[in-house]
Scaffold this motif. Structure first.
Motif, PDB file in Angstrom:
ATOM      1  N   THR A 119     -30.045  37.764 -13.995  1.00 54.64           N
ATOM      2  CA  THR A 119     -30.903  38.310 -12.943  1.00 54.64           C
ATOM      3  C   THR A 119     -32.312  37.738 -13.014  1.00 54.64           C
ATOM      4  OG1 THR A 119     -29.631  40.371 -12.921  1.00 54.64           O
ATOM      5  CG2 THR A 119     -31.822  40.410 -11.934  1.00 54.64           C
ATOM      6  N   ALA A 120     -32.906  37.765 -14.188  1.00 54.78           N
ATOM      7  CA  ALA A 120     -34.263  37.240 -14.344  1.00 54.78           C
ATOM      8  C   ALA A 120     -34.302  35.744 -14.050  1.00 54.78           C
ATOM      9  CB  ALA A 120     -34.774  37.517 -15.752  1.00 54.78           C
ATOM     10  N   ALA A 121     -33.276  35.019 -14.486  1.00 56.38           N
ATOM     11  CA  ALA A 121     -33.242  33.572 -14.262  1.00 56.38           C
ATOM     12  C   ALA A 121     -33.153  33.250 -12.773  1.00 56.38           C
ATOM     13  CB  ALA A 121     -32.059  32.966 -15.006  1.00 56.38           C
ATOM     14  N   PHE A 122     -32.293  33.963 -12.056  1.00 58.95           N
ATOM     15  CA  PHE A 122     -32.154  33.704 -10.623  1.00 58.95           C
ATOM     16  C   PHE A 122     -33.415  34.109  -9.860  1.00 58.95           C
ATOM     17  CE2 PHE A 122     -27.326  34.081 -11.149  1.00 58.95           C
ATOM     18  CZ  PHE A 122     -27.199  32.705 -11.247  1.00 58.95           C
ATOM     19  N   ASN A 123     -34.057  35.176 -10.290  1.00 54.46           N
ATOM     20  CA  ASN A 123     -35.301  35.593  -9.630  1.00 54.46           C
ATOM     21  C   ASN A 123     -36.368  34.510  -9.735  1.00 54.46           C
ATOM     22  OD1 ASN A 123     -34.647  38.155  -8.602  1.00 54.46           O
ATOM     23  ND2 ASN A 123     -34.934  39.115 -10.598  1.00 54.46           N
ATOM     24  N   ILE A 124     -36.461  33.878 -10.890  1.00 54.28           N
ATOM     25  CA  ILE A 124     -37.442  32.800 -11.070  1.00 54.28           C
ATOM     26  C   ILE A 124     -37.032  31.562 -10.285  1.00 54.28           C
ATOM     27  CG2 ILE A 124     -38.448  31.221 -12.766  1.00 54.28           C
ATOM     28  CD1 ILE A 124     -38.321  33.478 -14.799  1.00 54.28           C
ATOM     29  N   ALA A 125     -35.731  31.264 -10.278  1.00 54.17           N
ATOM     30  CA  ALA A 125     -35.256  30.068  -9.584  1.00 54.17           C
ATOM     31  C   ALA A 125     -35.538  30.131  -8.085  1.00 54.17           C
ATOM     32  CB  ALA A 125     -33.760  29.887  -9.828  1.00 54.17           C
ATOM     33  N   VAL A 126     -35.489  31.319  -7.506  1.00 48.83           N
ATOM     34  CA  VAL A 126     -35.735  31.457  -6.070  1.00 48.83           C
ATOM     35  C   VAL A 126     -37.166  31.061  -5.707  1.00 48.83           C
ATOM     36  CG1 VAL A 126     -35.849  33.142  -4.175  1.00 48.83           C
ATOM     37  CG2 VAL A 126     -33.932  33.177  -5.757  1.00 48.83           C
ATOM     38  N   PHE A 127     -38.075  31.118  -6.675  1.00 50.74           N
ATOM     39  CA  PHE A 127     -39.451  30.706  -6.401  1.00 50.74           C
ATOM     40  C   PHE A 127     -39.524  29.239  -5.969  1.00 50.74           C
ATOM     41  CE2 PHE A 127     -40.777  34.527  -8.707  1.00 50.74           C
ATOM     42  CZ  PHE A 127     -41.874  34.918  -7.948  1.00 50.74           C
ATOM     43  N   GLY A 128     -38.481  28.473  -6.260  1.00 54.33           N
ATOM     44  CA  GLY A 128     -38.447  27.092  -5.788  1.00 54.33           C
ATOM     45  C   GLY A 128     -38.498  26.998  -4.275  1.00 54.33           C
ATOM     46  N   TRP A 129     -37.947  28.009  -3.593  1.00 52.80           N
ATOM     47  CA  TRP A 129     -38.021  28.030  -2.134  1.00 52.80           C
ATOM     48  C   TRP A 129     -39.461  28.187  -1.656  1.00 52.80           C
ATOM     49  CZ3 TRP A 129     -33.450  31.071   0.483  1.00 52.80           C
ATOM     50  CH2 TRP A 129     -32.237  30.485   0.085  1.00 52.80           C
ATOM     51  N   ILE A 130     -40.253  28.949  -2.412  1.00 56.66           N
ATOM     52  CA  ILE A 130     -41.664  29.110  -2.046  1.00 56.66           C
ATOM     53  C   ILE A 130     -42.394  27.779  -2.180  1.00 56.66           C
ATOM     54  CG2 ILE A 130     -43.830  30.231  -2.691  1.00 56.66           C
ATOM     55  CD1 ILE A 130     -42.285  32.681  -3.463  1.00 56.66           C
ATOM     56  N   LEU A 131     -42.077  27.038  -3.236  1.00 51.66           N
ATOM     57  CA  LEU A 131     -42.679  25.717  -3.409  1.00 51.66           C
ATOM     58  C   LEU A 131     -42.282  24.791  -2.263  1.00 51.66           C
ATOM     59  CD1 LEU A 131     -44.379  23.956  -5.319  1.00 51.66           C
ATOM     60  CD2 LEU A 131     -42.247  23.290  -6.452  1.00 51.66           C
ATOM     61  N   CYS A 132     -41.016  24.837  -1.881  1.00 49.54           N
ATOM     62  CA  CYS A 132     -40.538  24.043  -0.748  1.00 49.54           C
ATOM     63  C   CYS A 132     -41.275  24.426   0.533  1.00 49.54           C
ATOM     64  CB  CYS A 132     -39.034  24.244  -0.583  1.00 49.54           C
ATOM     65  SG  CYS A 132     -38.337  23.544   0.930  1.00 49.54           S
ATOM     66  N   GLY A 133     -41.410  25.725   0.766  1.00 51.07           N
ATOM     67  CA  GLY A 133     -42.117  26.184   1.958  1.00 51.07           C
ATOM     68  C   GLY A 133     -43.576  25.776   1.959  1.00 51.07           C
ATOM     69  N   ALA A 134     -44.202  25.792   0.786  1.00 56.32           N
ATOM     70  CA  ALA A 134     -45.614  25.410   0.695  1.00 56.32           C
ATOM     71  C   ALA A 134     -45.812  23.946   1.071  1.00 56.32           C
ATOM     72  CB  ALA A 134     -46.128  25.669  -0.719  1.00 56.32           C
ATOM     73  N   PHE A 135     -44.916  23.078   0.609  1.00 54.57           N
ATOM     74  CA  PHE A 135     -45.031  21.658   0.957  1.00 54.57           C
ATOM     75  C   PHE A 135     -44.807  21.439   2.448  1.00 54.57           C
ATOM     76  CE2 PHE A 135     -44.303  20.759  -3.637  1.00 54.57           C
ATOM     77  CZ  PHE A 135     -45.416  19.956  -3.832  1.00 54.57           C
ATOM     78  N   ASN A 136     -43.896  22.196   3.036  1.00 60.33           N
ATOM     79  CA  ASN A 136     -43.694  22.093   4.482  1.00 60.33           C
ATOM     80  C   ASN A 136     -44.924  22.564   5.246  1.00 60.33           C
ATOM     81  OD1 ASN A 136     -40.783  21.376   5.606  1.00 60.33           O
ATOM     82  ND2 ASN A 136     -40.488  22.401   3.649  1.00 60.33           N
ATOM     83  N   LEU A 137     -45.556  23.617   4.760  1.00 61.38           N
ATOM     84  CA  LEU A 137     -46.770  24.108   5.411  1.00 61.38           C
ATOM     85  C   LEU A 137     -47.899  23.084   5.325  1.00 61.38           C
ATOM     86  CD1 LEU A 137     -46.799  27.843   4.233  1.00 61.38           C
ATOM     87  CD2 LEU A 137     -46.170  26.960   6.484  1.00 61.38           C
ATOM     88  N   LEU A 138     -47.962  22.338   4.231  1.00 62.91           N
ATOM     89  CA  LEU A 138     -49.007  21.321   4.088  1.00 62.91           C
ATOM     90  C   LEU A 138     -48.850  20.196   5.111  1.00 62.91           C
ATOM     91  CD1 LEU A 138     -49.279  21.020   0.189  1.00 62.91           C
ATOM     92  CD2 LEU A 138     -50.914  22.079   1.757  1.00 62.91           C
ATOM     93  N   LEU A 139     -47.619  19.975   5.580  1.00 57.83           N
ATOM     94  CA  LEU A 139     -47.407  18.953   6.613  1.00 57.83           C
ATOM     95  C   LEU A 139     -48.154  19.279   7.896  1.00 57.83           C
ATOM     96  CD1 LEU A 139     -43.582  18.222   6.242  1.00 57.83           C
ATOM     97  CD2 LEU A 139     -45.479  16.778   5.519  1.00 57.83           C
ATOM     98  N   PHE A 140     -48.464  20.547   8.093  1.00 54.22           N
ATOM     99  CA  PHE A 140     -49.198  20.969   9.282  1.00 54.22           C
ATOM    100  C   PHE A 140     -50.518  20.210   9.416  1.00 54.22           C
ATOM    101  CE2 PHE A 140     -52.383  23.716  11.278  1.00 54.22           C
ATOM    102  CZ  PHE A 140     -51.759  24.048  12.466  1.00 54.22           C
ATOM    103  N   PHE A 141     -51.116  19.837   8.289  1.00 58.33           N
ATOM    104  CA  PHE A 141     -52.434  19.207   8.305  1.00 58.33           C
ATOM    105  C   PHE A 141     -52.369  17.679   8.394  1.00 58.33           C
ATOM    106  CE2 PHE A 141     -52.748  23.169   5.859  1.00 58.33           C
ATOM    107  CZ  PHE A 141     -53.705  23.838   6.600  1.00 58.33           C
ATOM    108  N   THR A 142     -51.187  17.089   8.226  1.00 54.39           N
ATOM    109  CA  THR A 142     -51.108  15.623   8.162  1.00 54.39           C
ATOM    110  C   THR A 142     -50.133  15.002   9.149  1.00 54.39           C
ATOM    111  OG1 THR A 142     -49.397  15.715   6.430  1.00 54.39           O
ATOM    112  CG2 THR A 142     -51.701  15.677   5.707  1.00 54.39           C
ATOM    113  N   VAL A 143     -49.138  15.747   9.616  1.00 58.31           N
ATOM    114  CA  VAL A 143     -48.039  15.125  10.355  1.00 58.31           C
ATOM    115  C   VAL A 143     -48.499  14.530  11.680  1.00 58.31           C
ATOM    116  CG1 VAL A 143     -47.352  17.286  11.493  1.00 58.31           C
ATOM    117  CG2 VAL A 143     -45.674  15.471  11.163  1.00 58.31           C
TER     118      VAL A 143
END
Length: 219
Positions: A134-158
Motif C-alpha cells: 500500500t505505501a509503495a503504490f501510494n508513493i509510485a502514484v506520485f509519478g503521475w503528478i510529476l508527469c502532469g507538472a511537465f505537461n503543465l510546463l509546456l503551457f509556457f513554451t509550446v
C-alpha cells in the motif's frame, strides 16, 4: 481482493483508458483551435487529477466494496490516465521538423518503454524498503503528478516552439521551391510575389511539375 475481482478491476481500468485515449484525441483537437497552449494544460490537469481515483483504489477498495463503486473508480482512473498520450504525441509532432520527427518519436518511445520496465523494479524496491504494498503504490502514484507538472510546463513554451518550427519549415520550403524553379527555367521564372510567398511558390512548383510531366520531362 480475490483474483477474479482484481481481474475485473484491471479490465474496467483498461476500458476507462480506452475512453481516455478517445477523449484525449477529440478534446485535444477541439482545444487546439483555441490555442496550442491549451491541450498540454488539459493533459497536465487530467494526469494530476487521475492520482485521486488511483489513491482511492489503492487505499479504500476491498473485497467487500460494492462492484458499482469499484467500477466507477476504475473507469475514472483509466480515463484520466489515457488522456495524456494523444495530446503528448500531437504536441511532439507540432514542435519538431519533419526531418527530426522520427528521432523525436524514437526518443519518446524509448523513455516510455524504459519507464514501463523500470516501474515494477522501482515499486518492488519500495515494497521491500517500506514493508508493504500500500505505501509503495501510494508513493509510485506520485509519478503521475510529476508527469502532469511537465505537461503543465509546456503551457509556457509550446506556442513559441511551434511558431519557430513553422517559420523554419516555411523558409525551407521557400528555398526548395526557388531552387527547383530556377533549375526548371524552361517552364518560366516566378514573379516577385511568388518568390516571397512559400505557398504560392509551392503552387508554382506543382504547376511546373505537371507541365514537365505533360511534356515527358522528369522532376
Amino acid at each position: 481482493m480475490t483474483v477474479e475481482k482484481a481481474t475485473t478491476v484491471i479490465l474496467v481500468f483498461g476500458f476507462g483508458n480506452f475512453l481516455g485515449l478517445v477523449l484525449g484525441g477529440v478534446a485535444g483537437s477541439l482545444l487546439y483551435r483555441k490555442g496550442p497552449r491549451i491541450p498540454p494544460l488539459f493533459a497536465g490537469v487530467m494526469s494530476i487529477v487521475g492520482c485521486f481515483p488511483m489513491w482511492l483504489m489503492i487505499n479504500f477498495v476491498y473485497e467487500a466494496t460494492p462492484n458499482s463503486v469499484v467500477t466507477i473508480i476504475s473507469v475514472l482512473a483509466g480515463l484520466c490516465s489515457g488522456v495524456t498520450g494523444p495530446i503528448v504525441k500531437s504536441t511532439l509532432t507540432n514542435v519538431t521538423l519533419p526531418k527530426t520527427r522520427g528521432q523525436a518519436f524514437a526518443l519518446q518511445t524509448t523513455f516510455d518503454d524504459v519507464g514501463r520496465g523500470l516501474g515494477p523494479v522501482f515499486v518492488a524496491m519500495l515494497i521491500s524498503n517500506l514493508g508493504g504494498r500500500t505505501a509503495a503504490f501510494n508513493i509510485a502514484v506520485f509519478g503521475w503528478i510529476l508527469c502532469g507538472a511537465f505537461n503543465l510546463l509546456l503551457f509556457f513554451t509550446v506556442e513559441r516552439d511551434e511558431a519557430a518550427v513553422q517559420s523554419r519549415f516555411a523558409e525551407s520550403l521557400h528555398r526548395t521551391c526557388t531552387t527547383d524553379i530556377v533549375r526548371q527555367s524552361s517552364a518560366g521564372t516566378p514573379n516577385e510575389q511568388e518568390d516571397s510567398d512559400p505557398l504560392l511558390c509551392a503552387k508554382r512548383r506543382r504547376h511546373v511539375s505537371e507541365s514537365l510531366q505533360t511534356k515527358g520531362g522528369v522532376i
